[in-house]
Design an enzyme around this catalytic site. Structure first.
Site, PDB file in Angstrom:
ATOM      1  CG  ASP A  77       9.956  -4.801   9.274  1.00 41.16           C
ATOM      2  OD1 ASP A  77       9.157  -5.649   8.839  1.00 41.16           O
ATOM      3  OD2 ASP A  77       9.853  -3.576   9.034  1.00 41.16           O
ATOM      4  CG  PHE A  79       8.312 -12.053   4.051  1.00 36.36           C
ATOM      5  CD1 PHE A  79       7.315 -12.724   3.363  1.00 36.36           C
ATOM      6  CD2 PHE A  79       9.073 -12.754   4.966  1.00 36.36           C
ATOM      7  CE1 PHE A  79       7.086 -14.071   3.588  1.00 36.36           C
ATOM      8  CE2 PHE A  79       8.854 -14.102   5.197  1.00 36.36           C
ATOM      9  CZ  PHE A  79       7.860 -14.757   4.508  1.00 36.36           C
ATOM     10  CE1 TYR A  95       5.219  -5.720  -4.949  1.00 34.39           C
ATOM     11  CE2 TYR A  95       3.278  -6.477  -6.136  1.00 34.39           C
ATOM     12  CZ  TYR A  95       4.178  -6.628  -5.100  1.00 34.39           C
ATOM     13  OH  TYR A  95       4.042  -7.667  -4.221  1.00 34.39           O
ATOM     14  CG  HIS A 101      -4.681  -5.354  -0.328  1.00 36.10           C
ATOM     15  ND1 HIS A 101      -3.614  -5.559   0.499  1.00 36.10           N
ATOM     16  CD2 HIS A 101      -4.182  -5.290  -1.574  1.00 36.10           C
ATOM     17  CE1 HIS A 101      -2.512  -5.622  -0.224  1.00 36.10           C
ATOM     18  NE2 HIS A 101      -2.833  -5.463  -1.489  1.00 36.10           N
ATOM     19  CG  LEU A 102     -12.475  -6.253  -2.252  1.00 36.32           C
ATOM     20  CD1 LEU A 102     -13.160  -4.941  -2.585  1.00 36.32           C
ATOM     21  CD2 LEU A 102     -12.850  -7.330  -3.281  1.00 36.32           C
ATOM     22  CG  PHE A 142     -11.831   0.305  -7.617  1.00 38.59           C
ATOM     23  CD1 PHE A 142     -12.444   1.483  -7.213  1.00 38.59           C
ATOM     24  CD2 PHE A 142     -10.761  -0.176  -6.866  1.00 38.59           C
ATOM     25  CE1 PHE A 142     -12.005   2.176  -6.091  1.00 38.59           C
ATOM     26  CE2 PHE A 142     -10.308   0.513  -5.743  1.00 38.59           C
ATOM     27  CZ  PHE A 142     -10.936   1.683  -5.350  1.00 38.59           C
ATOM     28  CG  ASP A 147      -7.558  -3.397 -10.781  1.00 38.77           C
ATOM     29  OD1 ASP A 147      -6.458  -3.657 -10.261  1.00 38.77           O
ATOM     30  OD2 ASP A 147      -8.478  -2.803 -10.191  1.00 38.77           O
TER      31      ASP A 147
END
Ligand code: UFG
Length: 316
Positions: free
Chosen positions: A31, A68, A136, A182-183, A201, A277
């Site tokens: 990493d 990842f 992405y 993130h939510l 949102f 979204d």
């Protein structure tokens, strides 16, 4: 097995690395710490601070790679597509070349629901059209496409796992993004006092309460799927599996569950829609259930939120 885990200092990567160590594998985490945290590398794993284009020498003697390491913010990918194409596609192609050179023929790849874009039906199956709506998703789909092609000609064995909305924590391993979009972590940060309120949102989506519906999967269930995928890799084959819990929850429902779990009122402020979204994203995970025997053990949103809350509030 001897395994190289790229991005193993990140959220999902660290949980998978921890489960691999627990299962008795010999794990090296690679990493560059651009978004990961060194203290997230599990005890018992070797750590190398390098980026994926420098992985070559770490591949000697490895049985497989779990990959990842990637840029993973949808909004940033729209603003800086070059960064995403070079890191996610360019970096992975370099890694695949190095794997071929060093004779490593197995890979588990961290893919995403963003490869599908705006779905035509729900739940989404792996055979559904892939039309990503942001760079992405496009870069992750490009890697999936490359893996299919390479599997055919190079005897590479690959499994791509397409994650829906990953949340929750595994012991001390939790979501810790420097820029949190993130939510669930954003809602919980209101309960810890780090934020004053959470923004919703958009409330004019064609859903029951007008807010977006997502399929939340516990990071521990998701991680377990990687161990099953690793064991199922066949040379010359590229398999793709969706991973979700199969149930959708709206933004309002998520906030309600977070209020119940934390006992905090969590003020919510209605804002504009966030561009890009989709209204509803729910996975069919039937293929991985059928073929690999995977099943979510903690599918309840309350458990997912509760584990995230325990880790965030330091009680894990
Ligand atoms: N949301 C809010 N307020 C916030 C944060 C999010 O209302 O503060 C809403 C979003 O608009 C969305 C839902 O909560 O409707 C979930 O948003 P997240 O950012 O948590 O997750 P996404 O569904 O946007 O993203 C996830 C993965 C991505 C992946 C994408 C696939 O995190 O990596 O699914 O579309 F690309």
């Amino acid at each position: 097995m001897r395994l190289l885990v790229t991005g193993g200092a990140g959220y999902v990567g660290s949980v998978v690395a921890a489960q691999l160590v627990e299962a008795g594998h010999e794990v090296t985490v690679l990493d560059d710490l651009s978004t990961g945290h060194q203290d997230a590398v599990p005890e018992g794993a070797r750590f190398v601070q390098k980026c994926i284009t420098e992985a070559r020498d770490e591949l000697d003697g490895m049985d497989a790679v779990l990959h990842f390491a990637a840029k993973s913010l949808v909004g940033e990918s729209v603003a800086e597509p070059g960064l995403y194409w070079s890191n996610n596609l360019g970096g992975t192609l370099a890694l695949l070349d190095a794997m071929r050179e060093r004779g490593v023929g197995r890979i588990v790849f961290s893919s995403t629901a963003a490869t599908y874009g705006e779905p035509e039906r729900s739940p989404i199956e792996e055979s559904d059209p892939t039309r990503p709506t942001n760079p992405y998703g496009a870069t992750k789909l490009a890697v999936d496409t490359a893996l299919t092609a390479f599997a055919r000609v190079r005897e590479l064995g690959a499994v791509s796992l397409r994650y829906f909305n990953v949340a929750g924590a595994y012991g001390r391993y939790r979501e810790r993004h420097m820029v949190e979009t993130h939510l669930i972590p954003n809602v919980l940060k209101v309960a810890t006092g780090e934020r004053e309120s959470v923004s919703v949102f958009g409330t004019d989506y064609p859903t029951a309460d007008g807010t977006c519906v997502r399929d939340y999967i516990h990071v521990s269930d998701l991680a377990r799927a990687h161990l099953l995928a690793l064991a199922a890799i066949e040379p010359g084959e590229h398999r793709i599996y969706n991973l979700g819990s199969g149930t959708g929850f709206s933004v309002q429902e998520v906030i309600s569950v977070c209020r119940e779990v934390t006992g905090h009122e969590i003020p919510a402020v209605v804002g504009e829609r966030r561009p890009g979204d989709p209204a509803v994203l729910v996975a069919s995970s039937a293929r991985i259930e059928r073929e690999l025997g995977w099943k979510a053990e903690r599918p309840a949103l309350r458990d997912i939120v509760s584990d995230a809350w325990q880790a965030l509030s330091g009680k894990a």
